[in-house]
Design an enzyme around this catalytic site. Sequence first.
Site, PDB file in Angstrom:
ATOM      1  N   GLU A 135     -45.471 -16.608  49.867  1.00 33.89           N
ATOM      2  CA  GLU A 135     -46.471 -17.609  50.258  1.00 33.89           C
ATOM      3  C   GLU A 135     -45.855 -18.612  51.237  1.00 33.89           C
ATOM      4  OE1 GLU A 135     -49.161 -17.595  46.182  1.00 33.89           O
ATOM      5  OE2 GLU A 135     -47.618 -19.091  46.393  1.00 33.89           O
ATOM      6  N   SER A 176     -56.293 -16.831  41.451  1.00 31.92           N
ATOM      7  CA  SER A 176     -57.711 -16.635  41.129  1.00 31.92           C
ATOM      8  C   SER A 176     -58.625 -17.249  42.189  1.00 31.92           C
ATOM      9  CB  SER A 176     -58.025 -17.210  39.747  1.00 31.92           C
ATOM     10  OG  SER A 176     -57.657 -18.565  39.683  1.00 31.92           O
ATOM     11  N   ASP A 206     -54.698 -20.279  51.027  1.00 34.79           N
ATOM     12  CA  ASP A 206     -54.085 -20.093  49.701  1.00 34.79           C
ATOM     13  C   ASP A 206     -54.519 -21.215  48.768  1.00 34.79           C
ATOM     14  OD1 ASP A 206     -52.532 -19.059  47.668  1.00 34.79           O
ATOM     15  OD2 ASP A 206     -50.619 -19.249  48.734  1.00 34.79           O
ATOM     16  N   GLY A 207     -54.384 -20.984  47.479  1.00 33.09           N
ATOM     17  CA  GLY A 207     -54.634 -22.007  46.470  1.00 33.09           C
ATOM     18  C   GLY A 207     -53.379 -22.839  46.236  1.00 33.09           C
ATOM     19  N   ALA A 208     -53.390 -23.631  45.171  1.00 31.44           N
ATOM     20  CA  ALA A 208     -52.213 -24.423  44.801  1.00 31.44           C
ATOM     21  C   ALA A 208     -52.341 -24.797  43.330  1.00 31.44           C
ATOM     22  CB  ALA A 208     -52.119 -25.680  45.658  1.00 31.44           C
ATOM     23  N   LYS A 236     -46.720 -24.910  44.309  1.00 35.99           N
ATOM     24  CA  LYS A 236     -47.272 -23.568  44.259  1.00 35.99           C
ATOM     25  C   LYS A 236     -46.292 -22.666  43.502  1.00 35.99           C
ATOM     26  CE  LYS A 236     -49.038 -21.640  47.717  1.00 35.99           C
ATOM     27  NZ  LYS A 236     -49.976 -21.099  46.696  1.00 35.99           N
ATOM     28  N   GLY A 237     -46.815 -21.498  43.106  1.00 38.53           N
ATOM     29  CA  GLY A 237     -45.932 -20.532  42.448  1.00 38.53           C
ATOM     30  C   GLY A 237     -46.305 -20.258  41.006  1.00 38.53           C
ATOM     31  N   GLY A 238     -47.435 -20.828  40.573  1.00 33.12           N
ATOM     32  CA  GLY A 238     -47.908 -20.534  39.223  1.00 33.12           C
ATOM     33  C   GLY A 238     -48.073 -19.027  39.016  1.00 33.12           C
TER      34      GLY A 238
END
Length: 220
Positions: free
Chosen positions: A103, A30, A81-83, A94-96
């Site tokens: 990634e 998101s 990228d997010g985290a 990461k990887g939710g």
Amino acid sequence: MDQAEKKRQAAKAAAAFVEPGIRLGVGTGSTVNCFIDELVPLRGRISAVVASSRETEQRLRAAGFEVSDLAETGDLDLYVDGADEANKHFHLIKGGGGALTREKVLAAASRRFVCIIDDSKWVAVLGRFPLPVEVIPMAQSYVSRQMVRARGQPILRKGFVTDNGNAIIDVHNLSITNPPDVESRFNQIPGVVTVGIFAQRPADVILIADDSGVKRLDRR
Ligand code: 5RP
């Protein structure tokens, strides 16, 4: 400021890293979706864009981008990228969203990795967020047993198949005090494709949004 607004602010701050002629990798989630919105007016300065998931690829195409393969572009200048979690050593979970393998490849192939988060993701010790581990389907039960031996509580992400055709095990109750070591050890378990710890290739910059604005942290 609510969490959605913090994500938007962190994404906006990341747009400043998009320099003319850049080859850009785009993460998943998101927060990254807000970043894709910020990219639209910058389209003319991006020479190539590579997506970390089918979801991101579709969003980029819908926003008018032509999406390239990493095989065509070679190494990238920037990965954004997010985290799910980040600590002061720039180690991440990461990887939710289940996109951890691609990634990790894009982060490894990029000269600079800018991570965009809101302050709920900032932790002293990684592991409060269940650690995503991508596994080939026939190894699910074997890898789960190894996670129990490591004192984790593995839960299969039901009905979820990664872009690579694999399964995700979310490992609860870990307290990851040495992320690079745990990343190597879990990587060596047969059947594991990718562990959601990003410590051997940590973020270079973290943009963290809280009520007072966006803070920039640079790894030395
Ligand atoms: C996807 C990820 C995401 O970066 C992570 O889950 C954070 O997502 P969001 O920005 O929606 O909070 O690792 O695989």
